[in-house]
Scaffold this motif. Structure first.
Motif, PDB file in Angstrom:
ATOM      1  N   GLN A 125       0.838  -1.195   0.000  1.00  0.00           N
ATOM      2  CA  GLN A 125       0.000   0.000   0.000  1.00  0.00           C
ATOM      3  C   GLN A 125       0.874   1.246   0.000  1.00  0.00           C
ATOM      4  OE1 GLN A 125      -2.629   0.796   3.410  1.00  0.00           O
ATOM      5  NE2 GLN A 125      -4.260   1.223   1.922  1.00  0.00           N
ATOM      6  N   THR A 127       1.781   4.925   0.867  1.00  0.00           N
ATOM      7  CA  THR A 127       1.438   5.737   2.042  1.00  0.00           C
ATOM      8  C   THR A 127       1.490   7.237   1.793  1.00  0.00           C
ATOM      9  OG1 THR A 127       3.730   5.652   2.820  1.00  0.00           O
ATOM     10  CG2 THR A 127       2.237   3.921   3.610  1.00  0.00           C
ATOM     11  N   GLU A 128       2.120   7.653   0.686  1.00  0.00           N
ATOM     12  CA  GLU A 128       2.221   9.086   0.418  1.00  0.00           C
ATOM     13  C   GLU A 128       2.281   9.317  -1.088  1.00  0.00           C
ATOM     14  OE1 GLU A 128       7.103   9.361   0.878  1.00  0.00           O
ATOM     15  OE2 GLU A 128       5.810  10.084   2.501  1.00  0.00           O
ATOM     16  N   ALA A 132      -1.361   7.825  -2.729  1.00  0.00           N
ATOM     17  CA  ALA A 132      -1.498   7.518  -1.298  1.00  0.00           C
ATOM     18  C   ALA A 132      -2.822   6.826  -1.024  1.00  0.00           C
ATOM     19  CB  ALA A 132      -1.386   8.791  -0.472  1.00  0.00           C
TER      20      ALA A 132
END
Length: 480
Positions: A125, A127-128, A132
């Motif tokens: 996944q 994250t940013e 994101a």
């Protein structure tokens, strides 16, 4: 609506209304934050892939060569997006240069929620950055993404730096599946009709696995499946070949497995070896008719020998077991250098470059085909595309018969010797010239191949090292 149909609708929308789509979903490729946001996931995922050539050295960073949204994310994020990246991977042994590091092709699927059937393809996944909260996965394992690639071939044209070309008809609705057998590339089979090879490690210049089958197709050579479609990327260098779609030889059997089955059953392989020699000669004849055949003049002979000596010395430094045999092996190369100084030179032409039993397929009718004209992936592309003596391919196949015999217990040396002789006889029958008529050149190429095998096995399959080392002992002891 089926997944395939919805993908075709998405493709049409992304082709004709890309501006509308991007008003709702910002372009992931239009920001410098994309690669830094993916880097933590790629650091873990890329080195684990079978196609990654830099194993044994840590990845120190990535740089983006090109990024293309083949299928942008929809506004709700319910459907998949497909992100095509060309990424340069940096490692400690890179030489300082503007283009340092190997360039790899990544086809990354992006979804808000990953279906359970795609759990094995999950990368992680994000994250940013612009993606994101989205889940990144290996896109080739998603049937909707695979169907989208086929649609691109059916409707060729350009998309950013990518260009899709087609040479023949492609029917719609072919069910895709991933092949798990390849290591340096990835392949999709569509409905048992076509196979799409995706090159993972890419180089500037046309890949021989596209160039040579196209040339053979123009010559009417039936021994090699002619490309139906392909795609390339245009960057600030030469075009990079990214993938080739060819007919899938349904029901064909792999030559390596056929040989092992014959050994296990105590059967001879002489008729098959003879037919393989004939098939190889027919391909060589067609390549000589299709492409230039410059002679291997004195300076090119010296370069050829120098390369062999350099590879031998490098392998001996890496594999101490090779060191006692270096003087004997050098005599094979010295003999070619001496002949090169006293004669006009040997004929040279384009060849397969990495021929062995695993690069051959026998159809149900007994017809042999040659596949995978990429050459040895570890060698630079200009070297793989250079004209070579045809005995290079012959030597590769002779070594393959030896490998097959050595993989059987007990070792069946006579089986290998009969296969080697039959292959050369079949080649001579079709080509009008026996490759054994140039013993010095053939021995040098077989020695060079065995040295390559020693280094490969020492690095990747130490248990197999005795196989090429047995050949090293024989070749080092051969009379000069």
């Amino acid at each position: 609506m089926s997944e395939a149909a919805s993908t075709r609708v998405a493709l049409a929308k992304s082709t004709t209304s890309r501006k509308t789509t991007r008003r709702h979903t910002p372009s992931a490729t239009g920001t410098t934050a994309l690669l830094p946001s993916l880097a933590p996931l790629l650091h873990e995922w890329v080195p684990r892939q079978r196609w990654f050539a830099g194993k044994g050295q840590p990845v120190t960073g990535f740089s983006l060569v090109a990024a293309t949204e083949i299928l942008p994310l929809d506004a709700a994020g319910t459907g998949p997006g497909l992100l095509h990246l060309l990424v340069r991977v940096h490692q400690p042994d890179d030489r300082p240069a503007p283009a340092q590091g190997d360039c790899y092709q990544l086809l990354l699927g992006v979804r808000t929620t990953l279906p359970p059937r795609l759990s094995d393809a999950r990368i992680g996944q994000v994250t940013e950055g612009p993606l994101a909260g989205r889940t990144l996965y290996e896109g080739l394992h998603d049937p909707r993404v695979a169907d989208l690639l086929l649609e691109r071939f059916r409707n060729p044209g350009s998309l950013g730096p990518l260009r899709f070309d087609r040479a023949g008809p492609i029917p719609p609705g072919l069910t895709p599946r991933v092949l798990d057998t390849e290591q340096s590339n990835s392949s999709l089979v569509y409905g048992d009709a076509f196979i799409l090879k995706i090159f993972r490690r890419v180089f500037p210049g046309t890949n021989p696995d596209l160039e040579l089958p196209l040339a053979l197709g123009r010559e009417g050579c039936r021994r090699v499946p002619a490309p139906v479609a392909w795609f390339e990327a245009t960057t600030n260098t030469e075009p990079l070949t990214l993938g080739v779609l060819q007919p899938f030889l349904r029901g064909a059997e792999d030559g390596w497995q056929l040989a092992l089955s014959a050994l296990a059953a105590g059967r001879d392989f002489v008729p098959e070896a003879h037919a393989l020699g004939r098939a190889t000669a027919e391909v060589h004849t067609a390549l000589a008719a299709a492409l230039p055949t410059p002679p291997l003049a004195h300076d090119r002979t010296r370069d050829l020998v120098a390369g062999m000596v350099e590879r031998l010395e490098a392998a001996a430094r890496a594999v101490p077991a090779l060191v006692p045999y270096v003087p004997g092996l050098r005599t094979a190369f010295d003999a070619v250098a001496a002949l090169g100084d006293t004669q006009c030179g040997w004929a040279a032409q384009r060849v397969h470059g990495d021929l062995h039993l695993g690069q051959t397929l026998r159809g149900a009718d007994g017809f042999w085909s040659l596949i995978d004209f990429e050459g040895e992936p570890a060698r630079p592309l200009p070297e793989r595309r250079a004209p070579q003596p045809t005995v290079r391919d012959v030597a590769g196949m002779l070594r393959s018969f030896d490998y097959a015999a050595r993989s059987h217990h007990p070792w069946n040396a006579e089986w290998a010797a009969r296969c080697r002789a039959a292959y050369c006889e079949g080649y001579a029958r079709a080509a009008g010239a026996d490759p054994r008529a140039d013993p010095e050149l053939l021995r040098a190429h077989e020695t060079d191949k065995a040295v390559y095998e020693v280094l490969y096995e020492a690095r990747n399959r130490p248990d197999w090292l005795p196989v090429p080392m047995a050949a090293i002992q024989r070749l080092a002891a051969a009379p000069a």
